[in-house]
Motif scaffolding. Structure first.
Motif, mmCIF file in Angstrom:
data_model
loop_
_atom_site.group_PDB
_atom_site.id
_atom_site.type_symbol
_atom_site.label_atom_id
_atom_site.label_comp_id
_atom_site.label_asym_id
_atom_site.label_seq_id
_atom_site.Cartn_x
_atom_site.Cartn_y
_atom_site.Cartn_z
ATOM 1 N N THR A 3 0.790 -1.330 -0.042
ATOM 2 C CA THR A 3 -0.111 -0.069 -0.076
ATOM 3 C C THR A 3 0.862 1.180 -0.007
ATOM 4 O OG1 THR A 3 -1.735 -1.054 1.191
ATOM 5 C CG2 THR A 3 -1.790 1.212 1.293
ATOM 6 N N GLN A 4 0.818 2.220 -1.013
ATOM 7 C CA GLN A 4 1.616 3.290 -1.107
ATOM 8 C C GLN A 4 0.761 4.547 -1.353
ATOM 9 O OE1 GLN A 4 4.990 0.875 -0.856
ATOM 10 N NE2 GLN A 4 5.118 3.096 -1.445
ATOM 11 N N PRO A 32 -0.514 8.115 -3.251
ATOM 12 C CA PRO A 32 -1.102 8.219 -4.448
ATOM 13 C C PRO A 32 -0.106 9.036 -5.388
ATOM 14 C CG PRO A 32 -1.988 9.711 -3.012
ATOM 15 C CD PRO A 32 -1.113 9.004 -2.135
ATOM 16 N N ASP A 62 5.798 7.447 -3.597
ATOM 17 C CA ASP A 62 4.722 7.807 -4.624
ATOM 18 C C ASP A 62 4.554 6.818 -5.489
ATOM 19 O OD1 ASP A 62 3.620 8.786 -7.043
ATOM 20 O OD2 ASP A 62 3.884 10.795 -6.456
ATOM 21 N N THR A 63 3.377 6.421 -5.571
ATOM 22 C CA THR A 63 3.130 4.989 -6.502
ATOM 23 C C THR A 63 3.811 4.990 -7.875
ATOM 24 O OG1 THR A 63 1.030 4.596 -5.508
ATOM 25 C CG2 THR A 63 1.157 3.631 -7.677
ATOM 26 N N TRP A 114 6.112 1.665 -8.389
ATOM 27 C CA TRP A 114 5.027 0.627 -9.052
ATOM 28 C C TRP A 114 6.155 -0.478 -9.802
ATOM 29 C CZ3 TRP A 114 4.940 -0.778 -14.207
ATOM 30 C CH2 TRP A 114 4.940 0.342 -15.018
ATOM 31 N N THR A 143 -1.578 -1.152 -3.962
ATOM 32 C CA THR A 143 -2.728 -0.317 -3.749
ATOM 33 C C THR A 143 -2.458 1.155 -3.450
ATOM 34 O OG1 THR A 143 -3.917 -2.198 -2.399
ATOM 35 C CG2 THR A 143 -4.448 0.093 -1.730
ATOM 36 N N ILE A 144 -3.362 2.148 -4.101
ATOM 37 C CA ILE A 144 -3.031 3.405 -4.320
ATOM 38 C C ILE A 144 -3.879 4.063 -3.108
ATOM 39 C CG2 ILE A 144 -3.199 5.624 -5.454
ATOM 40 C CD1 ILE A 144 -2.789 4.143 -8.105
ATOM 41 N N MET A 175 -5.094 12.226 -9.790
ATOM 42 C CA MET A 175 -4.449 10.790 -9.613
ATOM 43 C C MET A 175 -4.881 9.807 -10.450
ATOM 44 S SD MET A 175 -4.307 11.072 -5.019
ATOM 45 C CE MET A 175 -6.288 11.797 -5.084
ATOM 46 N N ARG A 189 -2.131 7.893 -12.978
ATOM 47 C CA ARG A 189 -1.931 6.373 -12.906
ATOM 48 C C ARG A 189 -2.002 5.629 -14.337
ATOM 49 N NH1 ARG A 189 -5.398 1.397 -13.202
ATOM 50 N NH2 ARG A 189 -3.911 -0.084 -13.561
ATOM 51 N N ILE A 239 -1.855 -2.475 -10.479
ATOM 52 C CA ILE A 239 -2.329 -1.662 -9.446
ATOM 53 C C ILE A 239 -3.634 -2.754 -8.729
ATOM 54 C CG2 ILE A 239 -3.934 0.179 -9.057
ATOM 55 C CD1 ILE A 239 -0.571 0.438 -9.649
ATOM 56 N N TYR A 255 -7.580 1.313 -6.025
ATOM 57 C CA TYR A 255 -7.527 2.377 -5.429
ATOM 58 C C TYR A 255 -8.463 2.402 -4.037
ATOM 59 C CZ TYR A 255 -7.253 4.026 -10.445
ATOM 60 O OH TYR A 255 -6.890 4.205 -11.685
#
Length: 922
Positions: free
Chosen positions: A80-81, A83, A99-100, A104, A115-116, A142, A146, A154, A157
């Protein structure tokens, strides 16, 4: 001597051969009292291995932070990161991290999804809403970012995080925000799952209205999420999943995948044995994903790693903690996860006995008698009547306090309705000084002292006159606030239900102190009047507790207002046994089973069924120990190995002397030749008896046993002898030893000085019924707790590990000696060794310091000496926060017997808190 798995770290090369002669008459095998049983059934798979609970919150901070080889080892399923474009700076970070869009690809390379967490677009936590326009425009930005990134791993959200306390109803209806955000995301990205609601408590209360509203609005999440963070309630995930599945059926949805996207309390961080319980329960609950909670610094796989050199900075160059190897074992599992049944379906403890409230006590006080709270006392806190401050505006609250140890945010007193409305006095406010605080309607006003309240008898008082509040210590003002407009009458009109001496409205530690002469006045006493309280008891006209009554739970009010208090005590008659648990996987292609277990203390019988082969099974058992949240682990250590007979497809493996904080791995395969026995050496010579509770399920019967021991180094060794029967005297290596009678198996320990190379160790029994299971010979190791010594210009800190103290960290012995801030700050520790020689001291500690110093890896220092010998400097790497334990080492020469080890700050930099010293044969 405390036996633990750490003593076996350097004996892999120890060679022992045993012979036995039957000289004592041995009767029938004794009745055996079985230990706790952990049952594994390899024939009952529960799901394919998918490492569901191997992820972490903010586990990746940047490319290379941490390095791929550390990530790959734990086989993470999901992170879990933050956004895209996150502005959040977690736990003191100087800039946003994780940051995603930046991480990623790192997750994808290592087989993980992301998970964003959308609300982490806000810079602070708890979140501060910036209006509907800001939120929905940011959600659109956001999601588009992505999609433009090409990120194809991903997981989903996450719309919000912990809404039951981070969502303010003043911002609008949460369910309406959810539905609008859901539809906006779907309009932009029809395919990526949406996750929620991510409650962290009140599951039954919160999930029902949320899911009911989501069904009505057609915005049911694709993945349902919540957190399991409580030290006790957090391990009830199996029950919570069952409750949720019943709710799904009732509402006609699902079954949906479940993501426990934060698990583990602060005390569990860094403790492999305790986290084993969480993973076991998450696997049995069949959740889809689960992430370790993020309590400290990002980019460390949630405290599985620490940066080389310590501190709070980036972990580009990292070392593993003891926890890392637990998750590496988990990552090594292949094939199917199988059924594991623990001794009891419980959380942290198995309670044995009938709880009875302890008798309240009084002890000698400043005047007459006083009430001791916590520590070794049965008294926990004192409750005052509801509404005791009703009608009070100006006031004086005064008391004598004999502080035994200092804990952040403990309370001398606390009046209020809960966490939103209260008035309290704490001896130390988050590492700062004495503080009085009053909170009403979102407004807080404070009076801050110049230093924490010291240990020992101290008189403390708070007064308010008009808009001026003053804080006094020993009759002298130490802080003031001339703009204190709030008073007790602003606390729900003074009608507060929760009014305590020694207890907080929050999940803070209980007060560890003796309290005397607690008085409340409805006016501000003058300085002269407060000085008078130093020599004579007070006479508060609102409430006056002198604690001079006979021991009991009733505390009479001497003010004449009949505002008597009540003492809450702990309970007696109940023994809390640490509850072991475990999880297991089997790969039928390689015919290998891996069982990970931990959380228990003492002996355990590991029963493994469904093996699918006959003959004998090779079993190798390893351990990964607690090294502290910031401590470096050299890796798992071998505990024992052997071959075990297979009966009806099952084996019985007894495991002795488990350490509650350690995790263990048993690797089981069909036996093919001998299996290394590590430091355990069987005593099956002479006549042989069988027992499922014996090592390799057999033990020797006789009166004399001779072992040939090849020691890797000269010096003091511990000799551990496991036996059955007993009630006899004997000798081990020529030293007299008593073997108490036992209904099952027991272990006695002694020490011997061995030369390097070959030694002969004889065990002789003088009559009686006796069976010998094995001998272990391990280099001497003994832990000495810092709190067992004597100190000057420092403070004892005890950690209250009650579940109510949510943020309690784990330190060895639940106590440490803190605040070595002065050149004269000194600790004297008695150290006892059985033989003179060279020993290595492994010192467990944490450091104070600023965030800048921690990031710069600024070291602290002390001087250490043995007896009156020369001083040696010791360097301490910084820890990421205080109370997160790390180790440093020092080599010394010790004489036989007891000597004194002295630590002093002198003029060296930094502040060190000392937890323990491990003394090891070097």
């Amino acid at each position: 001597m405390r036996r633990d798995i750490r003593r076996v770290t350097s004996v892999v090369g120890l060679l022992i051969m045993a012979t036995g002669t039957a000289q004592a008459r041995i009767g029938p095998a004794p009745d055996e009292r079985p230990p706790m049983v952990l049952a594994v059934d390899l024939s009952k798979p529960i799901k394919p291995v998918d490492h569901a609970a191997s992820g972490s919150l903010y586990g990746i901070a940047d490319e290379g932070w941490p390095a791929d080889h550390w990530i790959a080892g734990v086989k993470p399923k999901m992170f879990t990161q933050p956004p895209p474009g996150a502005t959040h700076r977690p736990n003191g970070e100087p800039a946003p991290v994780g940051d995603t869009l930046n991480v990623w690809p790192v997750a994808a390379r290592n087989g993980a999804t992301v998970t964003i967490r959308l609300p982490d677009i806000f810079p602070s936590f708890p979140y501060v809403w910036q209006g509907d326009d800001y939120w929905y425009s940011q959600v659109e930005r956001m999601v588009r970012a992505r999609l433009a990134s090409g990120a194809d791993n991903i997981y989903g959200y996450e719309i919000w995080n912990e809404p039951q306390w981070t969502w303010n109803p003043a911002w609008g209806d949460f369910n309406e925000m959810w539905a609008r955000t859901y539809r906006l995301i779907r309009s932009l990205d029809p395919g990526t799952p949406i996750i929620g609601p991510s409650y962290d408590r009140d599951y039954e209360v919160g999930l029902r209205p949320f899911l009911t509203a989501a069904v009505a609005s057609g915005t049911v999440p694709d993945i349902v999420s919540w957190h399991e963070l409580g030290p006790m309630t957090g391990m009830q995930v199996e029950t919570h999943v069952q409750q949720y599945r019943a709710l799904e059926k009732e509402l006609g949805v699902g079954p949906l995948p479940i993501s426990i996207n934060e698990y583990g309390s602060p005390r569990d961080a860094g403790v492999p044995g305790w986290l084993t319980r969480f993973v076991a329960k998450l696997e049995r609950a069949k959740v889809d994903t689960a992430d370790l909670a993020f309590w400290h610094k990002p980019g460390r796989l949630a405290d599985l790693l620490v940066p080389k050199g310590g501190g709070s900075g980036p972990a580009y160059q990292a070392d593993p903690t003891g926890n890392y190897w637990l998750y590496k074992w988990y990552g090594d599992m292949t094939g199917d996860m199988v059924t594991v049944t623990p001794p009891a379906p419980t959380a942290r403890y198995i309670e044995v006995g009938t709880p009875v409230p302890a008798e309240s006590t009084r002890i000698a006080g400043r005047e007459g008698t006083a009430i001791p709270l916590n520590g070794d006392a049965p008294n926990r806190y004192v409750s005052m009547p509801a509404g005791v401050l009703k009608g009070v505006s100006d006031f004086t609250i005064a008391a004598w306090v004999d502080l035994q140890s200092v804990s952040d945010w403990a309370r001398i007193f606390d009046f209020g309705t809960g966490t939103a409305v209260n008035m309290f006095l704490t001896p130390r406010a988050g590492g700062a000084g004495l503080r009085f605080s009053i909170n009403a309607g979102g407004v807080e006003q404070q009076i801050n002292g110049t230093a924490p309240l010291p240990t020992g008898w101290t008189h403390v008082a708070v007064t308010k006159s008009g808009s001026t509040g003053t804080l006094y210590v020993n009759g002298e003002p130490v802080g003031a606030n001339a703009s204190m407009t709030l008073g007790p009458s602003d606390l729900n009109g003074g009608d507060t239900p929760n009014n305590w001496i020694g207890k907080s409205q929050y999940a803070d530690p209980l007060l560890d102190a003796t309290v005397d002469d607690f008085t409340i006045y409805d006016h501000a006493l003058s300085g002269t009047q407060l000085q008078a309280l130093m020599t004579a008891p007070g006479a508060g006209n609102v409430l006056s507790y002198h604690f001079d009554e006979a021991p009991g739970i009733a505390v009479p009010d001497a003010s004449g207002n009949s505002r008597d208090g009540t003492v809450t005590t702990g309970v007696t008659g109940v023994e809390q046994l640490p509850a072991p648990d475990g999880f297991a996987g089997v790969d039928r292609r390689t015919r290998t089973a891996r069982v990970v277990f931990g959380g228990g203390s003492g002996d355990l019988q590991l029963k493994v069924g469904g093996l699918g082969f006959r003959g004998r099974a090779s079993v190798q058992v390893y351990a990964t120990e607690w090294t502290g949240t910031d401590g470096v682990s050299p890796g798992p250590v071998p505990v024992f190995g052997g071959t075990y007979p297979v009966h009806d497809g099952a084996i019985s493996v007894p495991v002795q002397d488990m350490d509650e904080t350690a995790a263990y791995l048993a690797v089981i395969r069909p036996a093919a030749g001998s299996t290394p026995s590590f430091p355990r050496y069987e005593a099956a010579g002479g006549r042989t008896r069988t027992s499922p509770l014996a090592s390799e399920n057999a033990y020797g019967a006789g009166g004399e046993f001779t072992f040939t021991v090849s020691a890797p180094k000269a010096g003091a060794y511990e000799l551990a002898v496991r036996y059955t029967g007993g009630g006899v005297q004997g000798t081990v290596a020529g030293k007299a030893v008593a073997f108490p009678s036992t209904g099952g198996f027991a272990t006695v320990r002694t020490t011997a000085v061995l030369r390097r190379g070959v030694n002969t160790v004889k065990i002789k029994i003088h009559g009686g019924t006796f069976g010998l299971d094995y001998l272990e010979a391990t280099p001497f190791r003994e832990r000495v707790q810092a709190e067992s010594g004597q100190w000057t210009d420092a403070n004892l800190v005890r950690i209250n590990m009650d579940e109510s103290n949510f943020f309690a960290p784990y330190v060895s012995g639940n106590a440490y000696v803190a605040d070595f801030t002065k050149p004269t700050s000194t600790l004297h520790l008695p150290i006892t060794v059985p033989a003179a020689g060279r020993y290595r001291l492994k010192i467990g500690y944490s450091t104070a310091g600023t965030e800048e110093e921690r990031r710069a890896q600024t070291k602290a220092g002390q001087l250490v000496r043995v007896g009156d010998g020369p001083w040696q400097p010791v360097s301490f790497d910084p820890t990421q926060f205080r109370e997160l334990i790390r180790q440093t080492t020092l080599t010394v020469n010790l004489p036989a017997g007891t000597s004194t080890l002295t630590f002093t700050k002198a003029d060296l930099p930094g502040t060190v808190d000392l937890d323990y010293v491990d003394v090891l044969l070097d």
